[in-house]
Motif scaffolding. Structure first.
Motif, mmCIF file in Angstrom:
data_model
loop_
_atom_site.group_PDB
_atom_site.id
_atom_site.type_symbol
_atom_site.label_atom_id
_atom_site.label_comp_id
_atom_site.label_asym_id
_atom_site.label_seq_id
_atom_site.Cartn_x
_atom_site.Cartn_y
_atom_site.Cartn_z
ATOM 1 N N HIS A 42 20.461 60.397 26.061
ATOM 2 C CA HIS A 42 21.836 59.904 26.079
ATOM 3 C C HIS A 42 22.763 61.096 26.216
ATOM 4 O O HIS A 42 22.621 62.089 25.508
ATOM 5 C CB HIS A 42 22.145 59.138 24.794
ATOM 6 N N MET A 43 23.699 60.985 27.137
ATOM 7 C CA MET A 43 24.635 62.075 27.395
ATOM 8 C C MET A 43 25.997 61.729 26.796
ATOM 9 O O MET A 43 26.382 60.572 26.754
ATOM 10 C CB MET A 43 24.808 62.280 28.899
ATOM 11 N N GLY A 44 26.700 62.746 26.366
ATOM 12 C CA GLY A 44 28.036 62.555 25.829
ATOM 13 C C GLY A 44 28.991 63.559 26.421
ATOM 14 O O GLY A 44 28.654 64.735 26.567
ATOM 15 N N GLY A 45 30.155 63.085 26.766
ATOM 16 C CA GLY A 45 31.203 63.958 27.282
ATOM 17 C C GLY A 45 32.369 63.984 26.331
ATOM 18 O O GLY A 45 32.353 63.347 25.283
ATOM 19 N N HIS A 46 33.386 64.730 26.697
ATOM 20 C CA HIS A 46 34.581 64.834 25.881
ATOM 21 C C HIS A 46 35.231 63.458 25.752
ATOM 22 O O HIS A 46 35.428 62.757 26.730
ATOM 23 C CB HIS A 46 35.560 65.828 26.501
ATOM 24 N N GLU A 47 35.520 63.064 24.530
ATOM 25 C CA GLU A 47 36.098 61.756 24.252
ATOM 26 C C GLU A 47 37.612 61.815 24.420
ATOM 27 O O GLU A 47 38.268 62.683 23.857
ATOM 28 C CB GLU A 47 35.741 61.357 22.819
ATOM 29 N N ALA A 48 38.151 60.892 25.184
ATOM 30 C CA ALA A 48 39.597 60.849 25.394
ATOM 31 C C ALA A 48 40.318 60.709 24.064
ATOM 32 O O ALA A 48 39.941 59.891 23.230
ATOM 33 C CB ALA A 48 39.958 59.693 26.324
ATOM 34 N N GLY A 49 41.314 61.527 23.841
ATOM 35 C CA GLY A 49 42.087 61.460 22.607
ATOM 36 C C GLY A 49 41.465 62.216 21.455
ATOM 37 O O GLY A 49 42.074 62.393 20.414
ATOM 38 N N GLY A 50 40.241 62.697 21.616
ATOM 39 C CA GLY A 50 39.568 63.457 20.561
ATOM 40 C C GLY A 50 39.902 64.924 20.657
ATOM 41 O O GLY A 50 40.606 65.368 21.556
ATOM 42 N N ALA A 51 39.391 65.676 19.716
ATOM 43 C CA ALA A 51 39.607 67.113 19.741
ATOM 44 C C ALA A 51 38.873 67.707 20.942
ATOM 45 O O ALA A 51 37.793 67.269 21.306
ATOM 46 C CB ALA A 51 39.091 67.743 18.447
ATOM 47 N N ALA A 52 39.447 68.696 21.544
ATOM 48 C CA ALA A 52 38.833 69.348 22.699
ATOM 49 C C ALA A 52 37.570 70.093 22.254
ATOM 50 O O ALA A 52 37.520 70.622 21.152
ATOM 51 C CB ALA A 52 39.821 70.315 23.335
ATOM 52 N N PRO A 53 36.534 70.118 23.091
ATOM 53 C CA PRO A 53 35.332 70.868 22.739
ATOM 54 C C PRO A 53 35.630 72.356 22.649
ATOM 55 O O PRO A 53 36.649 72.821 23.149
ATOM 56 C CB PRO A 53 34.379 70.555 23.904
ATOM 57 N N ALA A 54 34.716 73.092 22.026
ATOM 58 C CA ALA A 54 34.895 74.528 21.868
ATOM 59 C C ALA A 54 35.115 75.198 23.220
ATOM 60 O O ALA A 54 35.919 76.110 23.339
ATOM 61 C CB ALA A 54 33.682 75.130 21.160
ATOM 62 N N GLN A 55 34.404 74.771 24.219
ATOM 63 C CA GLN A 55 34.575 75.249 25.585
ATOM 64 C C GLN A 55 34.761 74.027 26.479
ATOM 65 O O GLN A 55 34.055 73.048 26.325
ATOM 66 C CB GLN A 55 33.342 76.029 26.041
ATOM 67 N N PRO A 56 35.694 74.081 27.419
ATOM 68 C CA PRO A 56 35.940 72.913 28.270
ATOM 69 C C PRO A 56 34.730 72.483 29.086
ATOM 70 O O PRO A 56 34.637 71.364 29.509
ATOM 71 C CB PRO A 56 37.071 73.346 29.192
ATOM 72 N N SER A 57 33.773 73.374 29.287
ATOM 73 C CA SER A 57 32.623 73.045 30.121
ATOM 74 C C SER A 57 31.367 72.759 29.296
ATOM 75 O O SER A 57 30.270 73.050 29.713
ATOM 76 C CB SER A 57 32.356 74.194 31.087
ATOM 77 N N GLU A 58 31.531 72.178 28.114
ATOM 78 C CA GLU A 58 30.389 71.833 27.276
ATOM 79 C C GLU A 58 30.130 70.329 27.306
ATOM 80 O O GLU A 58 31.029 69.544 27.585
ATOM 81 C CB GLU A 58 30.617 72.268 25.828
ATOM 82 N N ALA A 59 28.891 69.959 27.006
ATOM 83 C CA ALA A 59 28.480 68.547 26.937
ATOM 84 C C ALA A 59 27.469 68.396 25.807
ATOM 85 O O ALA A 59 26.953 69.383 25.282
ATOM 86 C CB ALA A 59 27.871 68.113 28.261
ATOM 87 N N LEU A 60 27.217 67.146 25.450
ATOM 88 C CA LEU A 60 26.198 66.814 24.445
ATOM 89 C C LEU A 60 25.054 66.067 25.112
ATOM 90 O O LEU A 60 25.263 65.327 26.071
ATOM 91 C CB LEU A 60 26.769 65.864 23.387
ATOM 92 N N ALA A 61 23.869 66.260 24.577
ATOM 93 C CA ALA A 61 22.720 65.449 24.971
ATOM 94 C C ALA A 61 21.970 65.071 23.701
ATOM 95 O O ALA A 61 21.791 65.896 22.810
ATOM 96 C CB ALA A 61 21.808 66.211 25.921
ATOM 97 N N LEU A 62 21.569 63.831 23.628
ATOM 98 C CA LEU A 62 20.794 63.336 22.497
ATOM 99 C C LEU A 62 19.463 62.824 23.046
ATOM 100 O O LEU A 62 19.423 61.874 23.824
ATOM 101 C CB LEU A 62 21.538 62.213 21.785
ATOM 102 N N TYR A 63 18.404 63.509 22.680
ATOM 103 C CA TYR A 63 17.060 63.172 23.129
ATOM 104 C C TYR A 63 16.356 62.395 22.027
ATOM 105 O O TYR A 63 16.323 62.841 20.884
ATOM 106 C CB TYR A 63 16.247 64.443 23.402
ATOM 107 N N GLN A 64 15.780 61.242 22.357
ATOM 108 C CA GLN A 64 14.894 60.537 21.429
ATOM 109 C C GLN A 64 13.510 61.104 21.698
ATOM 110 O O GLN A 64 12.998 61.005 22.820
ATOM 111 C CB GLN A 64 14.961 59.036 21.660
#
Length: 93
Positions: A42-64
């Motif tokens: 599952h991939m996650g990107g910057h959430e609208a209205g949320g705090a900005a990520p530490a770096q603008p070019s970061e993403a999340l991945a959640l591996y089961q």
């Protein structure tokens, strides 16, 4: 500041990484060499209205994954140049 949708259960690997080509392949290869199967991703990107990520070019991945990563495996995963942070989670219930 990231949004992600997933069913919270089992063994999980959460990574924050630079948003660039090849990162998911590097992590998948890392896990495969250690005989850890990926049951879902599952991939996650910057959430609208949320705090900005530490770096603008970061993403999340959640591996089961089929099993939790050891501390040594997490340390080795952190050595991949694109990985900013990684955490193994176990959600039983």
């Amino acid at each position: 500041g990231f949004g992600i949708d997933f069913e919270p259960r089992g063994e999980l690997l959460l990574t924050r990484h630079r948003d660039e080509p090849g990162v998911l392949g590097q992590v998948a290869t890392f896990l495969g060499v250690r005989a850890i199967n990926i049951g879902g991703l599952h991939m996650g990107g910057h959430e609208a209205g949320g705090a900005a990520p530490a770096q603008p070019s970061e993403a999340l991945a959640l591996y089961q994954v089929s099993r939790a990563l050891s501390d040594d495996e997490l340390s080795a995963l952190h050595q991949l140049p694109s990985i900013v942070a990684a955490q193994s989670l176990s959600l039983q219930g």
